[in-house]
Design a protein around this motif. Structure first.
Motif, PDB file in Angstrom:
ATOM      1  N   GLU A 299       0.911  -1.336  -0.048  1.00  0.00           N
ATOM      2  CA  GLU A 299       0.024  -0.131   0.026  1.00  0.00           C
ATOM      3  C   GLU A 299       0.776   1.245  -0.105  1.00  0.00           C
ATOM      4  O   GLU A 299       0.506   2.143  -0.422  1.00  0.00           O
TER       5      GLU A 299
ATOM      6  N   LEU B 197       0.788   4.129  -2.879  1.00  0.00           N
ATOM      7  CA  LEU B 197       0.699   5.574  -2.537  1.00  0.00           C
ATOM      8  C   LEU B 197       1.983   6.239  -3.084  1.00  0.00           C
ATOM      9  O   LEU B 197       1.561   7.438  -3.571  1.00  0.00           O
TER      10      LEU B 197
ATOM     11  N   GLU C  38       0.865   6.853  -6.827  1.00  0.00           N
ATOM     12  CA  GLU C  38      -0.107   7.940  -6.752  1.00  0.00           C
ATOM     13  C   GLU C  38       0.235   9.158  -6.661  1.00  0.00           C
ATOM     14  O   GLU C  38      -0.275  10.174  -7.207  1.00  0.00           O
ATOM     15  N   GLN C  39       1.515   9.196  -6.017  1.00  0.00           N
ATOM     16  CA  GLN C  39       2.042  10.656  -5.827  1.00  0.00           C
ATOM     17  C   GLN C  39       3.056  11.172  -6.890  1.00  0.00           C
ATOM     18  O   GLN C  39       3.776  12.246  -6.859  1.00  0.00           O
TER      19      GLN C  39
ATOM     20  N   PHE D 160      -4.679   3.747   5.774  1.00  0.00           N
ATOM     21  CA  PHE D 160      -4.262   4.419   4.792  1.00  0.00           C
ATOM     22  C   PHE D 160      -5.350   5.608   4.348  1.00  0.00           C
ATOM     23  O   PHE D 160      -4.946   6.600   3.811  1.00  0.00           O
ATOM     24  N   ASP D 161      -6.610   5.286   4.785  1.00  0.00           N
ATOM     25  CA  ASP D 161      -7.497   6.471   4.752  1.00  0.00           C
ATOM     26  C   ASP D 161      -7.241   7.704   5.647  1.00  0.00           C
ATOM     27  O   ASP D 161      -7.295   8.691   5.080  1.00  0.00           O
TER      28      ASP D 161
ATOM     29  N   ARG E  93      -4.174   9.260   4.107  1.00  0.00           N
ATOM     30  CA  ARG E  93      -4.334  10.208   2.964  1.00  0.00           C
ATOM     31  C   ARG E  93      -5.015  11.662   3.341  1.00  0.00           C
ATOM     32  O   ARG E  93      -4.941  12.512   2.604  1.00  0.00           O
TER      33      ARG E  93
ATOM     34  N   LEU F 123      -2.438  13.784   4.709  1.00  0.00           N
ATOM     35  CA  LEU F 123      -1.556  14.146   3.569  1.00  0.00           C
ATOM     36  C   LEU F 123      -2.233  15.400   2.759  1.00  0.00           C
ATOM     37  O   LEU F 123      -1.664  16.393   2.491  1.00  0.00           O
ATOM     38  N   ALA F 124      -3.793  15.048   2.818  1.00  0.00           N
ATOM     39  CA  ALA F 124      -4.418  15.947   1.982  1.00  0.00           C
ATOM     40  C   ALA F 124      -4.442  17.495   2.418  1.00  0.00           C
ATOM     41  O   ALA F 124      -4.650  18.577   2.287  1.00  0.00           O
TER      42      ALA F 124
END
Length: 185
Positions: free
Chosen positions: A93, A97, A100-101, A175-176, A179, A182-183
């Motif tokens: 995961e 991630l 995704e980045q 991970f939710d 994320r 991070l947001a």
């Protein structure tokens, strides 16, 4: 002799795993942000993050790398070990991630609390998509400096581009939650 060493390593692994699970249930706390940190970027990180950036660790290929190369970028620093079940479970995961980045400034790095041989073999087998470094047992001390009071694994630190610890996570990552954190950076 081999059986005796194996038994010692197994006991240590079980103890660290249990400590990590216990601690993750009791302390997923956000690190306090320094006053004014968002207003002006710091010239250089201080304290434990400065100690992190002073490290020169070998990567999984055996090449010494300065962690200062990541200074000024938001970082997810994951302390892990090949013998730690939750660590191994979250690595795909973390790799996803990192993918995704792509094109964004966030960088994930792993610091293995294990032998160079074990880390090299693991990284080759599992095709980890982010840099992995050999911290050895001194990596545990570094994780403690960054807030891992219990010394459990996995332990993950979210560091802002300003060099401030934004949050720490002990135990398997959600991970939710990561994320969302991070947001908000």
């Amino acid at each position: 002799m081999f059986k005796k060493n194996y038994l010692v390593y197994a006991v240590i692994a079980i103890a660290c795993g249990a400590a990590g699970v216990w601690a993750s249930l009791h302390s997923n706390k956000a690190a306090p942000a320094a006053a004014g940190a968002a207003a002006a970027p710091a010239a250089a990180p201080a304290g434990p993050v400065a100690a992190l950036f002073q490290q020169k660790l070998k990567d999984n290929q055996g090449v010494e790398q300065a962690l200062a190369q990541w200074q000024g970028k938001p970082l997810v620093v994951n302390f892990w070990a090949t013998w730690c079940g939750p660590c191994v479970e979250e690595m795909p995961e973390l790799s996803a991630l990192q993918g995704e980045q792509a094109g964004k400034p966030l960088q994930i790095i792993g610091i293995g609390i294990d032998s160079p041989t074990n880390i090299a073999e693991f990284a080759e087998k599992h095709k980890i998509a982010y840099p992995v470094y050999v911290g050895g047992m001194s990596g545990t001390d570094l994780s403690r400096q960054l807030g891992n009071a219990h010394g459990g694994l996995p332990f993950t630190v979210l560091i802002g581009a300003d060099g401030q610890v934004k949050k720490t996570y002990l135990g398997r990552l959600k991970f939710d939650e990561l994320r969302a954190d991070l947001a908000s950076m």
